[in-house]
Design an enzyme around this catalytic site. Structure first.
Site: not given
Length: 582
Positions: A212, A221, A223, A286-288, A319, A321, A518, A533
């Site tokens: 990713n 994971r 992408q 997910r750690p992040e 992608g 998310d 973005e 998020e």
């Protein structure tokens, strides 16, 4: 009546779908991927963004830091460390994110690339110059200390400098880089583009696929697999056949990963078809985004928590998310909330269109290199996939392709730009399908917005839904082989109109905020997107790449509109523009 697929399709299924290749083990870091430090730091919410902690560098070896944390834990009841002591521990044992990079300006950047001369509107041409100059601020080079002491970092070492998305996305990301590389090639920065592609080939050689992003917590994971198309873009710009020859075996290795680990066999009307999905078998938060995932799963059984966390990771792999597109509620309908995310139970139209285009591209590479038998094999693979997509995803009455639910064995008929991805990929058997797809788009209501095509028509609060519009999806609706090259004048008009709308919102936002974002809002006058998020991010790699490509493709006719941009209150986050330059 359904016609049985040719014999090759069955051998194709047997070869790829029924054989599992060995995956790399899950990230085993007891600091960055699991363990008590991660849990306590993230649950204490010491930082606004969970990603901040897992991007910090260790000051000492992991076992030393783990021992220090254990000693500290022993001083407190239930091993729960007070927030102030936890902060002191972090200060003593970690450095802030970003120290893994050194300052780097792309050496092949130069003023006035040729494409700028094709932009007729003077204001847009000057804006194009500004976008071109942003590549210098988004360049990153990884310190050699990451290579020499990888245990101190969550950063994955890659040998060449990169252009990053920007904002919180400090490191290399996979599918973003397709549009970045296309923009770099327009900017005549072939050396930088080459290095980025070599990094991805390096990662495939190491992992069997491209993670990713450039962090160890992304190691299970991927992408959307755009590497083959990156190589195609580079080859078209350079005609470097030796590079192509060396890259091709690695591209095939990535393709095999997707076929061996992300494919399913579905039976329809007595015929078996193989298609692909996103699916990540890693059942921890997910750690992040650790606290987001914990809070979302509150009250669920352990089994349902693990399933949700795997599907959230699969959503990140897509992608998109996150989005209502991945929802399947208790009755099997494409509805619900983020808690009903079931990404792994959906066959996505755009993933399969991309893999179909990859198959055709791999076939063309083999033909170019004189490998006729291999070319025929990939041509047949694409033909099998086209047939499978038309059996499971195509709806002749509506005139588009739709995601397929493995729960209900039926299509999801909500609007998403991805419903037209097979047109972009040229993955259809009858020319009239593309014309039907244009009529579907025109009748969907998705063209009724001033600033582009929304990611869906649902306002779920997720960032890959209405009212947000994302650069890659806008470009896939305009890119060569999609709307702009269809035979009908009606389709070409739709395409050029969409390009004008998208450039207008990018341009107006830049005039207001002096920044590229973005994502954007399809309503209003140059308004960044929101939801999801994290706060909308500045930079921004793929936005810059898409804008440059549209300026290049439609530069003779695009206009800045001559509209006076009213002063407005800047977004609070614009004051932190300097962060993207770090």
């Amino acid at each position: 009546m359904m016609v049985d697929p040719p014999v090759f399709c069955f051998s194709f299924i047997t070869l790829f779908a029924c054989v599992r290749c060995s995956l790399p083990p899950p990230c085993d870091s007891e600091i960055y991927c699991s363990g008590p430090i991660l849990q306590q730091v993230q649950e204490a919410k010491l930082f606004d963004d969970d990603k901040y902690f897992v991007d910090m560098k260790l000051r000492s070896a992991p076992d030393v830091v783990l021992a220090a944390f254990q000693n500290l834990s022993n001083e407190w009841p239930n091993s729960t460390i007070p927030t102030m002591k936890l902060q002191e521990f972090l200060t003593a044992n970690f450095e802030k994110p970003g120290t893994e990079f050194e300052t780097w300006t792309p050496t092949d950047w130069h003023e006035n690339p040729k494409f700028l001369s094709g932009i007729a509107d003077e204001k847009l041409r000057r804006w194009g110059e500004h976008i071109h100059s942003l590549w210098k601020s988004l360049g990153r080079k990884i310190q050699t200390s990451v290579r020499d002491h990888p245990e101190l970092y969550s950063q994955i070492y890659t040998p060449h400098p990169v252009v990053v998305p920007g904002g919180r996305f400090r490191e290399l990301y996979y599918w973003d880089s397709y549009w970045v590389i296309n923009g770099l090639l327009l900017s005549e920065m072939t050396e930088t583009a080459y290095g980025m592609i070599q990094n991805f080939l390096f990662l495939v050689s190491r992992y069997g696929f491209v993670p990713n992003g450039g962090r160890i917590y992304y190691e299970r994971r991927s992408q959307p697999p755009f590497l083959t198309l990156m190589v195609e873009s580079y080859y078209e710009a350079t005609n470097d056949q030796q590079f192509l020859r060396e890259a091709l075996p690695v591209l095939e290795k990535e393709y095999q990963f997707w076929m061996q680990n992300r494919s399913v066999v579905v039976e329809v009307s007595g015929s078996e078809h193989v298609l692909n999905r996103y699916n990540v078998e890693a059942d921890l938060p997910r750690p992040e985004s650790y606290t987001d995932d914990l809070e979302l799963a509150e009250g669920l059984s352990d089994e349902l928590k693990q399933q949700l966390w795997m599907d959230l990771k699969a959503g990140a792999e897509s992608g998109w998310d996150f989005t209502s597109r991945w929802y399947i509620n208790g009755t099997g309908h494409n509805d619900g909330t983020l808690r009903e995310t079931r990404t792994s139970q959906i066959l996505p139209t755009d993933l399969n269109a991309l893999l179909c285009r990859n198959e055709r591209t791999l076939a063309s590479f083999h033909r170019l290199l004189g490998n006729g038998d291999s070319a025929a094999r990939y041509d047949q693979a694409a033909a099998c996939r086209t047939e499978a997509m038309e059996a499971l995803l195509w709806d002749a009455e509506r005139g588009a392709w739709f995601d397929y639910s493995l729960v209900t064995h039926s299509k999801h008929f909500e609007f998403y730009p991805s419903n037209l991805a097979p047109v972009w990929a040229r993955c259809y058997s009858q020319p009239e399908m593309r014309e039907k797809a244009i009529q579907y788009l025109k009748g969907s209501g998705a063209l009724n917005f001033p600033n582009g095509v929304p990611t869906s028509l649902r306002e779920s609060g997720q960032q890959w839904d209405y009212p947000n519009a994302w650069p890659p999806l806008q470009h896939m609706l305009n890119e060569g082989g999609n709307l702009s090259k269809l035979s009908s004048e009606d389709a070409k008009k739709v395409s050029s109109d969409l390009a004008q709308r998208w450039i207008k919102t990018n341009w107006l936002a830049y005039e207001k905020y002096e920044a590229m974002f973005e994502k954007y809002n399809v309503n209003g006058d140059g308004k960044p997107g929101g939801g999801g998020e994290y706060e909308v991010q500045l930079g921004f790699g793929w936005t810059n790449g898409v804008a440059l490509q549209l300026l290049d493709q439609y530069g003779a006719t695009l206009t800045s509109g001559g509209r006076r941009v009213c002063s407005d209150l800047l977004l609070p986050l614009v004051i932190s523009i300097a962060l993207m330059l770090q």
